[in-house]
Design a protein around this motif. Structure first.
Motif, short mmCIF file in Angstrom:
data_model
loop_
_atom_site.label_atom_id
_atom_site.label_comp_id
_atom_site.label_asym_id
_atom_site.label_seq_id
_atom_site.Cartn_x
_atom_site.Cartn_y
_atom_site.Cartn_z
N MET A 22 -7.69 -16.84 3.29
CA MET A 22 -6.31 -16.76 3.74
C MET A 22 -5.95 -15.30 3.99
SD MET A 22 -3.17 -18.19 3.90
CE MET A 22 -1.57 -17.48 3.96
N LEU A 23 -5.55 -15.00 5.19
CA LEU A 23 -5.16 -13.64 5.53
C LEU A 23 -3.65 -13.48 5.40
CD1 LEU A 23 -7.28 -12.98 8.76
CD2 LEU A 23 -7.83 -12.36 6.41
N ASN A 24 -3.24 -12.42 4.75
CA ASN A 24 -1.82 -12.08 4.65
C ASN A 24 -1.51 -10.99 5.66
OD1 ASN A 24 -1.31 -13.82 2.50
ND2 ASN A 24 -1.90 -12.29 0.99
N GLN A 25 -0.25 -10.85 6.00
CA GLN A 25 0.15 -9.81 6.93
C GLN A 25 0.71 -8.63 6.14
OE1 GLN A 25 1.84 -11.31 10.47
NE2 GLN A 25 2.81 -9.39 11.03
N TYR A 26 0.24 -7.43 6.48
CA TYR A 26 0.62 -6.22 5.77
C TYR A 26 1.13 -5.16 6.73
CZ TYR A 26 -2.09 -8.16 1.92
OH TYR A 26 -2.56 -8.98 0.93
N GLU A 27 1.86 -4.22 6.15
CA GLU A 27 2.32 -3.05 6.90
C GLU A 27 2.02 -1.84 6.03
OE1 GLU A 27 6.10 -3.08 9.36
OE2 GLU A 27 6.68 -1.78 7.68
N THR A 28 1.34 -0.85 6.60
CA THR A 28 1.01 0.37 5.88
C THR A 28 1.58 1.56 6.65
OG1 THR A 28 -1.03 -0.52 4.97
CG2 THR A 28 -0.85 1.87 5.08
N VAL A 29 2.30 2.40 5.94
CA VAL A 29 2.78 3.66 6.50
C VAL A 29 2.10 4.77 5.70
CG1 VAL A 29 4.77 5.15 6.89
CG2 VAL A 29 5.00 2.68 7.17
N PHE A 30 1.51 5.73 6.43
CA PHE A 30 0.90 6.85 5.73
C PHE A 30 1.29 8.16 6.38
CE2 PHE A 30 -2.19 5.32 8.76
CZ PHE A 30 -2.78 6.46 9.30
N ILE A 31 1.26 9.22 5.58
CA ILE A 31 1.66 10.54 6.03
C ILE A 31 0.46 11.47 5.91
CG2 ILE A 31 3.28 12.45 5.72
CD1 ILE A 31 5.02 10.48 4.08
N CYS A 32 0.11 12.10 7.03
CA CYS A 32 -0.98 13.08 7.04
C CYS A 32 -0.39 14.48 6.88
CB CYS A 32 -1.77 13.01 8.34
SG CYS A 32 -2.74 11.50 8.50
N THR A 33 -1.16 15.34 6.27
CA THR A 33 -0.71 16.71 6.01
C THR A 33 -0.41 17.45 7.32
OG1 THR A 33 -1.28 18.76 4.89
CG2 THR A 33 -3.10 17.55 5.86
N PRO A 34 0.61 18.29 7.35
CA PRO A 34 1.02 18.96 8.58
C PRO A 34 0.10 20.10 9.02
CG PRO A 34 2.41 19.68 6.78
CD PRO A 34 1.53 18.58 6.25
N TYR A 40 3.56 11.04 10.48
CA TYR A 40 3.73 9.65 10.04
C TYR A 40 3.00 8.71 10.99
CZ TYR A 40 7.49 10.68 6.71
OH TYR A 40 8.22 11.13 5.65
N HIS A 41 2.39 7.66 10.43
CA HIS A 41 1.73 6.63 11.24
C HIS A 41 1.89 5.28 10.53
CE1 HIS A 41 -0.77 6.24 14.80
NE2 HIS A 41 -1.25 5.17 14.22
N MET A 42 2.06 4.22 11.32
CA MET A 42 2.27 2.88 10.76
C MET A 42 1.28 1.90 11.36
SD MET A 42 3.90 -0.40 11.19
CE MET A 42 4.91 -0.23 12.60
N PHE A 43 0.66 1.10 10.51
CA PHE A 43 -0.21 0.00 10.92
C PHE A 43 0.42 -1.31 10.48
CE2 PHE A 43 -4.24 2.75 10.21
CZ PHE A 43 -4.24 3.15 11.53
N ASP A 67 -8.96 10.37 0.77
CA ASP A 67 -8.89 11.21 1.96
C ASP A 67 -7.87 12.33 1.73
OD1 ASP A 67 -8.57 12.30 4.55
OD2 ASP A 67 -9.17 10.39 5.44
N GLU A 68 -8.32 13.57 1.80
CA GLU A 68 -7.45 14.72 1.55
C GLU A 68 -6.41 14.93 2.64
OE1 GLU A 68 -9.95 18.10 0.95
OE2 GLU A 68 -10.74 17.34 -0.94
N ARG A 69 -6.63 14.33 3.81
CA ARG A 69 -5.69 14.49 4.91
C ARG A 69 -4.42 13.68 4.69
NH1 ARG A 69 -10.14 13.05 9.38
NH2 ARG A 69 -10.39 11.43 7.84
N VAL A 70 -4.48 12.65 3.84
CA VAL A 70 -3.32 11.77 3.58
C VAL A 70 -2.61 12.25 2.33
CG1 VAL A 70 -2.62 9.41 3.07
CG2 VAL A 70 -4.48 9.82 4.68
N ILE A 71 -1.30 12.56 2.49
CA ILE A 71 -0.54 13.04 1.33
C ILE A 71 0.29 11.92 0.68
CG2 ILE A 71 -0.51 15.46 1.97
CD1 ILE A 71 2.28 15.10 3.11
N ARG A 72 0.60 10.86 1.42
CA ARG A 72 1.32 9.70 0.87
C ARG A 72 0.98 8.47 1.72
NH1 ARG A 72 2.71 11.85 -3.15
NH2 ARG A 72 4.74 11.87 -4.12
N PHE A 73 1.04 7.31 1.08
CA PHE A 73 0.87 6.05 1.80
C PHE A 73 1.58 4.95 1.04
CE2 PHE A 73 -2.45 6.08 -1.33
CZ PHE A 73 -2.50 4.77 -1.78
#
Length: 118
Positions: free
Chosen positions: A1-13, A61-64, A83-89
């Motif tokens: 069973m697949l659930n639907q998800y939303e991920t927002v992550f922030i990469c370092t500037p 910011y990026h959203m999947f 991943d060091e490039r991602v500061i929050r997710f």
């Protein structure tokens, strides 16, 4: 069973545009390689953070939006942490109301872009 998800992550500037795109591609590939289905993706660009994170005040910011097996989410979040490039997710499972809202929002967004092209 697949659930639907939303991920927002922030990469370092401190990253350049190609480095950010490389990070985004990495996570997109991880999702699809593990049986996930990408539904929607948005690049929100560089934005000011509400509060400093690791002494940085801005981030990319990026959203999947995707469908995946619930067991896979722990692996995805582990990859975000490593991943060091991602500061929050943040990843959230969408219920039926959130899925309906998301589809409606995408439809309106598509109509807006079509009107701008005319």
């Amino acid at each position: 069973m697949l659930n639907q998800y939303e991920t927002v992550f922030i990469c370092t500037p401190v990253l350049s545009e190609p480095q950010v795109k490389e990070a985004v591609k990495k996570f997109r590939d991880i999702i699809t390689e593990h049986g996930g289905e990408m539904l929607h993706e948005e690049d929100w660009g560089m934005k000011k953070l509400a509060y400093p994170i690791q002494k940085k005040s801005t981030g990319f910011y990026h959203m999947f939006e995707f469908k995946a097996d619930p067991v896979f989410i722990t692996k995805l979040e582990t990859d975000f942490r490593r991943d060091e490039r991602v500061i929050r997710f943040m990843t959230v499972r969408l219920d039926k109301y959130a899925v309906a809202y998301s589809e409606k929002r995408r439809k309106l967004q598509k109509e807006k872009t079509e009107k701008k092209e005319d």
